[in-house]
Design an enzyme around this catalytic site. Structure first.
Site, PDB file in Angstrom:
ATOM      1  N   HIS A 141     -10.589  66.632  98.453  1.00 46.66           N
ATOM      2  CA  HIS A 141     -10.654  65.538  99.417  1.00 46.66           C
ATOM      3  C   HIS A 141     -11.801  65.711 100.391  1.00 46.66           C
ATOM      4  O   HIS A 141     -12.560  64.787 100.665  1.00 46.66           O
ATOM      5  CB  HIS A 141      -9.337  65.479 100.212  1.00 46.66           C
ATOM      6  CG  HIS A 141      -8.223  64.832  99.461  1.00 46.66           C
ATOM      7  ND1 HIS A 141      -6.936  64.823  99.911  1.00 46.66           N
ATOM      8  CD2 HIS A 141      -8.197  64.176  98.275  1.00 46.66           C
ATOM      9  CE1 HIS A 141      -6.168  64.193  99.043  1.00 46.66           C
ATOM     10  NE2 HIS A 141      -6.912  63.800  98.051  1.00 46.66           N
TER      11      HIS A 141
ATOM     12  N   ARG B 146     -16.209  53.469  84.209  1.00 46.80           N
ATOM     13  CA  ARG B 146     -15.616  54.489  83.338  1.00 46.80           C
ATOM     14  C   ARG B 146     -14.095  54.415  83.449  1.00 46.80           C
ATOM     15  O   ARG B 146     -13.553  54.380  84.548  1.00 46.80           O
ATOM     16  CB  ARG B 146     -16.106  55.875  83.744  1.00 46.80           C
ATOM     17  CG  ARG B 146     -15.589  57.001  82.870  1.00 46.80           C
ATOM     18  CD  ARG B 146     -16.251  58.320  83.223  1.00 46.80           C
ATOM     19  NE  ARG B 146     -15.902  58.783  84.566  1.00 46.80           N
ATOM     20  CZ  ARG B 146     -16.475  59.830  85.175  1.00 46.80           C
ATOM     21  NH1 ARG B 146     -17.435  60.491  84.558  1.00 46.80           N
ATOM     22  NH2 ARG B 146     -16.106  60.183  86.387  1.00 46.80           N
TER      23      ARG B 146
ATOM     24  N   ASN C   3     -23.630  66.747  83.215  1.00 49.52           N
ATOM     25  CA  ASN C   3     -22.915  67.855  83.865  1.00 49.52           C
ATOM     26  C   ASN C   3     -21.938  68.525  82.905  1.00 49.52           C
ATOM     27  O   ASN C   3     -21.960  69.746  82.714  1.00 49.52           O
ATOM     28  CB  ASN C   3     -22.156  67.353  85.099  1.00 49.52           C
ATOM     29  CG  ASN C   3     -23.077  66.785  86.157  1.00 49.52           C
ATOM     30  OD1 ASN C   3     -24.291  66.949  86.088  1.00 49.52           O
ATOM     31  ND2 ASN C   3     -22.512  66.120  87.133  1.00 49.52           N
TER      32      ASN C   3
ATOM     33  N   CYS D  12     -26.262  59.949  83.272  1.00 48.17           N
ATOM     34  CA  CYS D  12     -25.638  59.726  84.583  1.00 48.17           C
ATOM     35  C   CYS D  12     -25.201  61.021  85.256  1.00 48.17           C
ATOM     36  O   CYS D  12     -24.388  61.005  86.171  1.00 48.17           O
ATOM     37  CB  CYS D  12     -24.439  58.785  84.464  1.00 48.17           C
ATOM     38  SG  CYS D  12     -23.099  59.419  83.434  1.00 48.17           S
TER      39      CYS D  12
END
Length: 753
Positions: free
Chosen positions: A361, A504, A625, A673
């Site tokens: 968070h 996505r 990634n 991306c």
């Protein structure tokens, strides 16, 4: 021996200064090993020499006076080889060197082991004996274990400056964690301690249950007010989605959650503080047993709220100071969003936390607010940092404690340059991302956070290359319904129309789990995640697909991306559900066109199935990634192996180049991306490989645009050709740096060591 080792470590940890620690260490080791001499040589990086810092058995006058370079003498040989050396007759060894000041001519046997911390050689631990003695395996194992244990102690003691270093210069520390939000900051460390200790509350039988319940409710009410105030302070700086985190806290404090359970425990015969501690500990233990980052963050939320309520029950003080210095670097074992909200934004320079990952968070909010952040800094000695001068490097996940003047000047210079560069690049952000030889390289943005901030970029981008739909799922207490999702998706699609928006489908698992949908796995990154989860729960995927389609009515800029695909069968199943959703909506009178559908290329298996996938989908989007993570077998959120994670590894670049070439042959558009697309040098490589679009986080756009506008497509293709001949990530990085320098673009790259 284990008990002896434990006692030595405890005594060294409890020493008042470095001299006392070393004195204790050598004396205890000599006694435990029943030998004549024990000495410690510290490696001084400034002098580039080993210095005798403490001894029992050699002449004390030699301490601080005897120094030798790495590789010289037996001690220097141990340091150079970084491995133990065990000799029965030391003087017969060709590397033996006699130091008259030590009086060691009387000693024949020698056992030396290096002290190494995170691949950095800190010194050498030596024992010697006058008679010829071959130290046995148990002796060697004990000294090696002692050195390994002492490595961390010495690293902290020397680096933090908490233990004095009278003989040698220094005191600067370097700690490494996970880079969670980019940027650099210099300031003063403010360590946030928990307001109350839940583990130290005694058990007491209440004399008045109703009184205990009433004061519990008062304490919870006060915490509610604190959380509400913190949320209001952040309201103008973060989006409504991030502010929803504060609603989560309020729900936890509600009658149906935390307070109801505590009241029940009070009625069972426990006073309010004890009942609260019992309930919070039970929740935290349950959540922490699940081995994934996101649920551990929820455990931190529960613990934070429990401590706050307990502080009021105990008439304690707030977890945070009343005032903050300029450029506060907030440091803590775990930093919650509510604590972050209590710090004035104009004084907050950066965040550092022992716990947490790039998906926590606080990481989400920090990125939205543009605060440099490093999490997962597991070796940080918190009690010794408060008030210390620090330099935070959010690009590389580093914290420098008590930096030297030279390092601080260097970072201040880089911060000033970064600020000036941002102002300069701002003037060309409305210009097209077109190369000098006329090639248009569409730049897109990754979203999932604040819609308003992203919408302001509309004139500067080619669309949204990745909208992470899991973010709304992560900050609620249940799966959001179809209406709720439709509203969120419509905001995105309308905000960027007519530009394309690639959404996505829900990508959870790995390091992105939901508090209300726990996934308990030994190896979550290779487990149930992405399309695997949503195909197993078609009711969840169908609601999401229907919401996306409803939101796209009249806009026609929706594109759908399927994550974590491994087999073509998964694509077939997802497409069948999409067709069913279109059909169902048609029956309800909602007519929508079938959107373009793409596959995320992040599992290495898909690299060998591009032909089959091309028959089924309209585009490929490379998640560099995860593709890098899986190709290199490196967890990108683990600070202990972070240096191995490198998207410029030759294997990764070769895979990307082959993928781009095959996609062109198949006539399927391919974009990237991941973080590599947001690196100016990486973006030029991807452009040269032939990718048709690059998508990145918004802060990366100005630098990438500047690089594209200054390097021709022909030069980028040559860059790819030259780079693919190289054998290691280090060679690749050096070559990219050299080329960026020749193009006068070095200022666009992250700071270097």
């Amino acid at each position: 021996m284990l008990e002896v080792l434990r006692r030595i470590i405890l005594e060294v940890n409890g020493a008042r200064n470095l001299d006392a620690a070393l004195s204790t260490m050598v004396r205890r080791i000599r006694k435990a090993m029943r030998t004549d001499v024990c000495s410690f040589y510290l490696f001084d990086a400034d002098l580039d020499r080993l210095v005798l810092m403490e001894t029992i058995g050699l002449r004390t006058q030699a301490v601080g006076q005897v120094t030798l370079p790495v590789g010289e003498g037996l001690v220097g040989l141990v340091a150079k080889r970084e491995e133990p050396l065990n000799l029965e007759d030391a003087q017969a060894h060709p590397h033996f060197r006699y130091f008259e000041a030590t009086g060691e001519e009387r000693y024949s046997s020698f056992l030396g082991v290096p002290i190494i911390h995170q691949r950095r050689m800190l010194g050498v631990l030596v024992v010697q004996q006058s008679e010829k003695r071959r130290y046995d395996e148990a002796d060697e194992a004990f000294l090696v274990t002692m050195a390994a244990q002492l490595a961390g102690v010495l690293a902290h003691a020397l680096a933090t400056g908490s233990l004095s270093r009278p003989t040698l210069p220094g005191g600067q520390a370097t700690f490494t964690g996970v880079a969670a939000s980019p940027g650099m900051a210099i300031g003063e460390a403010v360590v946030i301690a928990p307001p109350a200790d839940l583990d130290s509350v005694p058990d007491l039988i209440p004399t008045d249950e109703e009184y205990e319940i009433e004061r519990l409710r008062e304490a919870i009410g006060k915490v509610r007010d604190e959380i509400r105030s913190a949320g209001e302070r952040l309201a103008n700086r973060i989006s409504s989605q991030e502010l929803a985190l504060f609603d989560v806290y309020q729900q936890m404090l509600g009658e149906a959650a935390l307070s109801q359970e505590v009241v029940k425990r009070i009625r069972e015969g426990q006073w309010a503080p004890g009942a609260l501690a019992d309930v919070v500990r039970r929740h935290v233990q349950y959540l922490e047993r699940v081995d994934d980052d996101y649920l551990r963050e929820r455990a931190a939320d529960v613990r934070d709220l429990g401590r706050r309520v307990l502080a009021h029950l105990q008439e304690g003080t707030s977890a945070t100071p009343d005032s903050y210095p300029e450029n506060t670097i907030l440091v803590g074992d775990e930093i919650s969003v509510s604590v972050l909200g209590e710090v004035p934004r104009e004084r907050l320079g950066g965040l550092v936390s022992v716990r947490g990952s790039s998906t926590s968070h606080v990481a989400i909010v920090a990125r939205a607010m543009g605060i440099p952040t490093v999490l997962g800094m597991v070796d940080l000695p918190l009690p010794r940092l408060n008030g210390a001068r620090v330099v935070l490097d959010g690009h590389r996940g580093r914290l420098f404690v008590r930096p030297g003047d030279e390092l601080e000047r260097r970072y201040q210079s880089m911060i000033d340059e970064e600020r000036a560069l941002t102002e300069v690049l701002e003037h060309e952000q409305d210009q097209p991302s077109r190369t000098p030889d006329g090639h248009d390289m569409p730049l897109m943005v990754n979203t999932g956070l604040a819609v308003d901030a992203m919408a302001s970029l509309k004139a500067r981008i080619g669309g949204v290359g990745l909208y992470r739909t899991e973010v709304p799922f992560m900050i609620t207490e249940r799966f959001p319904g179809e209406q709720e999702q439709t509203r969120l998706y419509r905001e995105q699609l309308e905000g960027f129309a007519p530009l394309p928006v690639v959404m996505r489908t829900l990508d959870i698992g790995g390091d992105k789990d939901l508090p209300y949908f726990p996934i308990d796995e030994a190896n979550p990154f290779l487990g149930w995640r992405g399309i695997r989860v949503t195909l197993d729960h078609p009711e969840v995927l169908m609601v999401q697909l229907r919401a996306m389609l409803r939101a796209s009515q009249g806009l026609d800029n929706l594109q759908i991306l399927l994550p974590m695909v491994t087999n073509v069968g998964e694509v077939d199943d997802a497409l069948r559900l999409l067709e069913r959703a279109i059909s169902e909506l048609g029956e309800e009178g909602v007519t929508v066109a079938r959107p373009r559908v793409g596959v995320m290329i992040e599992v290495p298996a898909t690299l060998y199935q591009l032909g089959a996938l091309a028959k089924r989908v309209d585009f490929f989007s490379v998640g560099s990634n995860d593709l890098t993570q899986y190709l290199l077998a490196v967890d990108r959120n683990n600070p202990r192996v972070a240096e191995l994670y490198d998207a410029c590894h030759p294997a990764v670049l070769s895979a990307l180049a082959q993928l781009a070439a095959e996609a062109r042959a198949l006539e399927v558009p391919a974009s990237v991306c991941g973080e590599l697309a947001g690196d100016p040098a990486g973006a030029l490589l991807l452009m040269g490989m032939g990718f048709e679009a690059l998508s990145m986080n918004a802060p990366s756009l100005p630098k990438v645009r500047a690089a594209v506008r200054r390097v021709s497509l022909a030069a980028a293709k040559q860059l790819v050709e030259d780079t693919l001949r190289l054998d290691s990530p280090l060679e690749v990085r050096r070559h990219l740096d050299r080329c960026m320098g020749e193009w006068q673009l070095s200022h666009l790259l992250p700071p270097k060591d």
